[in-house]
Design a protein around this motif. Structure first.
Motif, PDB file in Angstrom:
ATOM      1  N   CYS A   1       7.115 -11.067 -56.203  1.00  0.00           N
ATOM      2  CA  CYS A   1       6.052 -10.070 -56.365  1.00  0.00           C
ATOM      3  C   CYS A   1       5.032 -10.548 -57.380  1.00  0.00           C
ATOM      4  N   LEU A   2       3.782 -10.256 -57.103  1.00  0.00           N
ATOM      5  CA  LEU A   2       2.743 -10.399 -58.124  1.00  0.00           C
ATOM      6  C   LEU A   2       2.553  -9.008 -58.722  1.00  0.00           C
ATOM      7  N   PRO A   3       2.747  -8.848 -60.052  1.00  0.00           N
ATOM      8  CA  PRO A   3       2.626  -7.508 -60.634  1.00  0.00           C
ATOM      9  C   PRO A   3       1.223  -6.925 -60.404  1.00  0.00           C
ATOM     10  N   LEU A   4       1.165  -5.592 -60.324  1.00  0.00           N
ATOM     11  CA  LEU A   4      -0.109  -4.914 -60.055  1.00  0.00           C
ATOM     12  C   LEU A   4      -1.187  -5.265 -61.069  1.00  0.00           C
ATOM     13  N   ALA A   5      -0.793  -5.472 -62.311  1.00  0.00           N
ATOM     14  CA  ALA A   5      -1.784  -5.812 -63.346  1.00  0.00           C
ATOM     15  C   ALA A   5      -2.495  -7.103 -62.975  1.00  0.00           C
ATOM     16  N   GLN A   6      -1.770  -8.023 -62.354  1.00  0.00           N
ATOM     17  CA  GLN A   6      -2.394  -9.295 -61.986  1.00  0.00           C
ATOM     18  C   GLN A   6      -3.234  -9.164 -60.716  1.00  0.00           C
ATOM     19  N   ILE A   7      -2.846  -8.260 -59.831  1.00  0.00           N
ATOM     20  CA  ILE A   7      -3.707  -7.986 -58.677  1.00  0.00           C
ATOM     21  C   ILE A   7      -5.015  -7.378 -59.177  1.00  0.00           C
ATOM     22  N   GLU A   8      -4.888  -6.520 -60.169  1.00  0.00           N
ATOM     23  CA  GLU A   8      -6.084  -5.906 -60.747  1.00  0.00           C
ATOM     24  C   GLU A   8      -6.967  -6.974 -61.400  1.00  0.00           C
ATOM     25  N   ALA A   9      -6.335  -7.940 -62.056  1.00  0.00           N
ATOM     26  CA  ALA A   9      -7.113  -9.032 -62.666  1.00  0.00           C
ATOM     27  C   ALA A   9      -7.857  -9.823 -61.589  1.00  0.00           C
ATOM     28  N   LEU A  10      -7.210 -10.036 -60.450  1.00  0.00           N
ATOM     29  CA  LEU A  10      -7.874 -10.731 -59.337  1.00  0.00           C
ATOM     30  C   LEU A  10      -9.056  -9.920 -58.816  1.00  0.00           C
ATOM     31  N   LEU A  11      -8.853  -8.599 -58.710  1.00  0.00           N
ATOM     32  CA  LEU A  11      -9.918  -7.722 -58.215  1.00  0.00           C
ATOM     33  C   LEU A  11     -11.116  -7.749 -59.160  1.00  0.00           C
ATOM     34  N   GLN A  12     -10.824  -7.852 -60.470  1.00  0.00           N
ATOM     35  CA  GLN A  12     -11.890  -7.825 -61.476  1.00  0.00           C
ATOM     36  C   GLN A  12     -12.610  -9.162 -61.605  1.00  0.00           C
ATOM     37  N   GLN A  13     -11.954 -10.261 -61.197  1.00  0.00           N
ATOM     38  CA  GLN A  13     -12.588 -11.580 -61.315  1.00  0.00           C
ATOM     39  C   GLN A  13     -13.966 -11.595 -60.658  1.00  0.00           C
TER      40      GLN A  13
ATOM     41  N   VAL B   1      -7.318  -8.907 -49.668  1.00  0.00           N
ATOM     42  CA  VAL B   1      -6.477  -8.234 -48.678  1.00  0.00           C
ATOM     43  C   VAL B   1      -5.033  -8.425 -49.129  1.00  0.00           C
ATOM     44  N   VAL B   2      -4.381  -7.328 -49.490  1.00  0.00           N
ATOM     45  CA  VAL B   2      -2.981  -7.408 -49.928  1.00  0.00           C
ATOM     46  C   VAL B   2      -2.101  -7.003 -48.745  1.00  0.00           C
TER      47      VAL B   2
ATOM     48  N   LEU C   1      -4.516   1.365 -56.539  1.00  0.00           N
ATOM     49  CA  LEU C   1      -5.725   0.757 -57.112  1.00  0.00           C
ATOM     50  C   LEU C   1      -6.981   1.069 -56.285  1.00  0.00           C
ATOM     51  N   LEU C   2      -6.774   1.583 -55.067  1.00  0.00           N
ATOM     52  CA  LEU C   2      -7.911   1.778 -54.152  1.00  0.00           C
ATOM     53  C   LEU C   2      -9.022   2.685 -54.709  1.00  0.00           C
ATOM     54  N   PRO C   3      -8.692   3.777 -55.415  1.00  0.00           N
ATOM     55  CA  PRO C   3      -9.776   4.623 -55.918  1.00  0.00           C
ATOM     56  C   PRO C   3     -10.716   3.879 -56.879  1.00  0.00           C
TER      57      PRO C   3
ATOM     58  N   ASN D   1     -13.223  -3.435 -53.360  1.00  0.00           N
ATOM     59  CA  ASN D   1     -13.034  -4.794 -52.827  1.00  0.00           C
ATOM     60  C   ASN D   1     -11.552  -5.067 -52.529  1.00  0.00           C
ATOM     61  N   LEU D   2     -10.823  -3.997 -52.230  1.00  0.00           N
ATOM     62  CA  LEU D   2      -9.391  -4.106 -51.929  1.00  0.00           C
ATOM     63  C   LEU D   2      -9.093  -3.490 -50.567  1.00  0.00           C
ATOM     64  N   LEU D   3      -8.304  -4.206 -49.772  1.00  0.00           N
ATOM     65  CA  LEU D   3      -7.789  -3.664 -48.511  1.00  0.00           C
ATOM     66  C   LEU D   3      -6.281  -3.904 -48.510  1.00  0.00           C
ATOM     67  N   VAL D   4      -5.514  -2.844 -48.282  1.00  0.00           N
ATOM     68  CA  VAL D   4      -4.054  -2.964 -48.250  1.00  0.00           C
ATOM     69  C   VAL D   4      -3.600  -2.895 -46.788  1.00  0.00           C
ATOM     70  N   VAL D   5      -2.752  -3.835 -46.394  1.00  0.00           N
ATOM     71  CA  VAL D   5      -2.257  -3.893 -45.012  1.00  0.00           C
ATOM     72  C   VAL D   5      -0.738  -3.682 -45.027  1.00  0.00           C
ATOM     73  N   GLY D   6      -0.235  -2.918 -44.061  1.00  0.00           N
ATOM     74  CA  GLY D   6       1.208  -2.673 -43.999  1.00  0.00           C
ATOM     75  C   GLY D   6       1.702  -2.697 -42.561  1.00  0.00           C
ATOM     76  N   THR D   7       3.009  -2.618 -42.406  1.00  0.00           N
ATOM     77  CA  THR D   7       3.601  -2.694 -41.065  1.00  0.00           C
ATOM     78  C   THR D   7       4.796  -1.754 -40.927  1.00  0.00           C
ATOM     79  N   PHE D   8       5.056  -1.326 -39.704  1.00  0.00           N
ATOM     80  CA  PHE D   8       6.258  -0.556 -39.386  1.00  0.00           C
ATOM     81  C   PHE D   8       7.384  -1.471 -38.890  1.00  0.00           C
ATOM     82  N   SER D   9       7.154  -2.786 -38.917  1.00  0.00           N
ATOM     83  CA  SER D   9       8.115  -3.717 -38.319  1.00  0.00           C
ATOM     84  C   SER D   9       9.362  -3.927 -39.162  1.00  0.00           C
TER      85      SER D   9
END
Ligand SMILES: *Cc1c(COP(=O)(O)O)cnc(C)c1O
Length: 357
Positions: free
Chosen positions: A159-171, A178-179, A194-196, A200-208
Motif C-alpha cells: 500500500c501507498l499511504p494516503l498521505a503520500q497519495i495526497e503528496a502526489l496529488l499536490q505535486q 488514477v488510483v 480525498l475526492l472533495p 485531479n483524482l479518479l478512483v477506480v474499483g471492481t466487483f471482481s
C-alpha cells in the motif's frame, strides 16, 4: 496477422490473463485473485427467471439503479460515479480520455497499463519502484502524464499511504492521478475521501475480487462530476449498453448485502495472515500484502519458476511472472482455509523433495 491490420497495431503484445483451466474443479486455483466465496445470496435471489426474460431488452445505458446504490455506498453524489464492463474497461476509457500528455506508472504493477497505452498510441514512462518495491513520491515530481497507481499494488500487495497519495496529488494539480483500488477492501485505505479536495483524482474499483463477481464483469470509477462526464462521453461513443442487465442487478444486490461483504473480506484477511506466517516459517520472503494474495519468494535453491511448476504438477495454480526484478516470487491468491492448508502441505513436500532448480 492479416494484411488488413492497422500498421499501428502490428507490434501490439496483448495482455496475458492468468490461466482459466476448463477443468478447474480438479485444481486449486490461486492464480487470478478471484474470491473463493460465492457471490452474496442476495445476488442469487436477484438473478431470477423474471429478470432473465428481460434479456430481450437492452440494458439501462445510464445504469440508474446500480449507480444510485454505488453512490450511496461510497457517500458521493450520483454525478460522481461511473460503471464499466469490469474495471479494465473503466481503465481503458481513462487511458483513452485523459492521457494526451502521456501516462506513467510503476515498472512493477498491473500488466494491463502498458497494453492500454500501446493500444491507444499513448507514450508512457515506467517509474522504477525502490528495491523494497515501495513507491518514492519524489520520483514522480517531473512526470507530466497521467499517473496510474494500483493501490494496493499488484503483484506486490504493498500500500501507498494516503498521505503520500495526497503528496502526489499536490505535486501538480494539473496532472491527473488514477488510483486503481481493485484490492482496497482487503486492508487498504481508499482515496475516495480525498475526492472533495482534489479534482485531479479518479478512483477506480471492481466487483471482481472483494464482491465475488469476476465473471459478471463490473467495475466503476468515482471522481469529480467533470471527469465522470468525460468517461460518459467515451462510453456513449463506444458502447452505451456496456453492462448487461443481469450484471447490473447482481452488482446492486451485492452492494445491499454489506454484512456478507464484510464477512468475506475479514475471512480473507485472517487467512492471509495465517498463510503468510506459515510461509515465513518455511523460509519464504514475503511482502506486507494488503491484498487478497501473497507475494512470496521461496528460500534458495528453490526459485520462483521451479516452485510455480512444482505446485502446478501437484494441482495448485499460482501466478509466476517472467519479469526482471520479480522472477524469484510467485503471487498466491488467498483461497479458503482448506485450500491454503493444502498449499502449505504441498509446499512442505516440495521443499523436502529438493526440487532441482
Ligand atoms: C483484477 C484487477 C483489475 C481488473 O479487474 P476487472 O474489474 O475484473 O476488469 C484492475 N486492476 C488491478 C490492479 C487488478 O488486479
Amino acid at each position: 496477422m492479416s494484411r488488413f491490420l492497422n500498421s499501428a497495431l502490428r507490434a501490439l503484445t496483448p495482455y496475458t490473463p492468468g490461466e482459466q483451466p476448463r477443468d478447474a474443479k480438479k485444481l486449486i486455483k490461486l492464480n487470478t485473485n478471484e474470491s473463493p466465496f460465492a457471490p452474496s445470496p442476495a445476488v442469487f435471489a436477484a438473478l431470477n427467471a423474471n429478470e432473465t426474460e428481460k434479456l430481450r431488452l437492452y440494458s439501462d445505458p445510464q445504469c440508474t439503479d446500480f449507480l444510485a446504490a454505488l453512490a450511496q455506498t461510497y457517500g458521493v453524489s450520483k454525478a460522481c460515479v461511473f460503471a464499466g464492463n469490469g474495471s479494465d474497461e473503466v481503465l481503458a476509457f481513462a487511458f483513452r480520455a485523459f492521457c494526451e500528455n502521456g501516462a506513467a506508472f510503476a515498472d512493477i504493477t498491473y500488466g494491463f497499463y502498458p497494453v492500454f497505452a500501446r493500444l491507444f498510441g499513448i507514450a508512457y514512462q515506467e517509474i522504477p519502484l525502490r528495491d523494497d518495491f515501495t513507491i518514492e513520491v519524489a520520483d514522480y515530481a517531473s512526470v507530466r502524464g497521467t499517473i496510474f497507481l494500483a493501490n494496493p499494488n499488484a503483484p506486490t500487495g504493498l500500500c501507498l499511504p494516503l498521505a503520500q497519495i495526497e503528496a502526489l496529488l499536490q505535486q501538480n494539480r494539473d496532472r491527473l492521478i488514477v488510483v486503481d483500488e481493485a484490492y482496497v477492501d482487503f486492508g487498504g485505505e481508499s482515496a475516495v475521501m480525498l475526492l472533495p479536495r482534489y479534482d485531479n483524482l479518479l478512483v477506480v474499483g471492481t466487483f471482481s475480487k472483494s464482491r465475488s463477481l469476476a465473471g459478471a464483469r463490473l467495475g466503476y470509477a468515482i471522481g469529480g462530476d467533470a471527469l465522470i462526464a468525460d468517461l460518459n462521453t467515451v462510453k456513449f461513443s463506444f458502447n452505451p449498453y456496456n453492462i448487461n442487465c443481469l450484471t447490473l442487478l447482481a452488482g446492486t444486490a451485492a452492494l445491499a448485502d454489506a454484512a456478507y461483504f464484510t464477512q468475506c473480506c475479514d475471512a480473507i484477511v485472517q487467512t492471509r495472515a495465517e498463510t503468510s506466517r506459515a510461509l515465513a516459517a518455511l523460509g519464504f520472503t514475503l511482502t506486507d500484502s494488503r491484498a487478497n494474495f501473497l507475494f512470496a519468494a521461496p528460500c534458495a535453491p528453490l526459485g520462483g519458476q521451479a516452485y510455480y511448476q512444482a505446485l502446478r504438477e501437484r494441482g495448485i495454480l499460482v501466478r509466476w511472472f517472467d519479469l526482471p526484478r520479480i522472477r524469484d516470487y510467485v503471487r498466491i491468491t488467498i483461497g479458503t482455509d482448506a485450500q491454503m492448508q493444502t498449499l502449505l502441505a504441498v509446499t512442505q513436500e516440495i521443499i523436502k523433495g529438493g526440487i532441482p532448480v
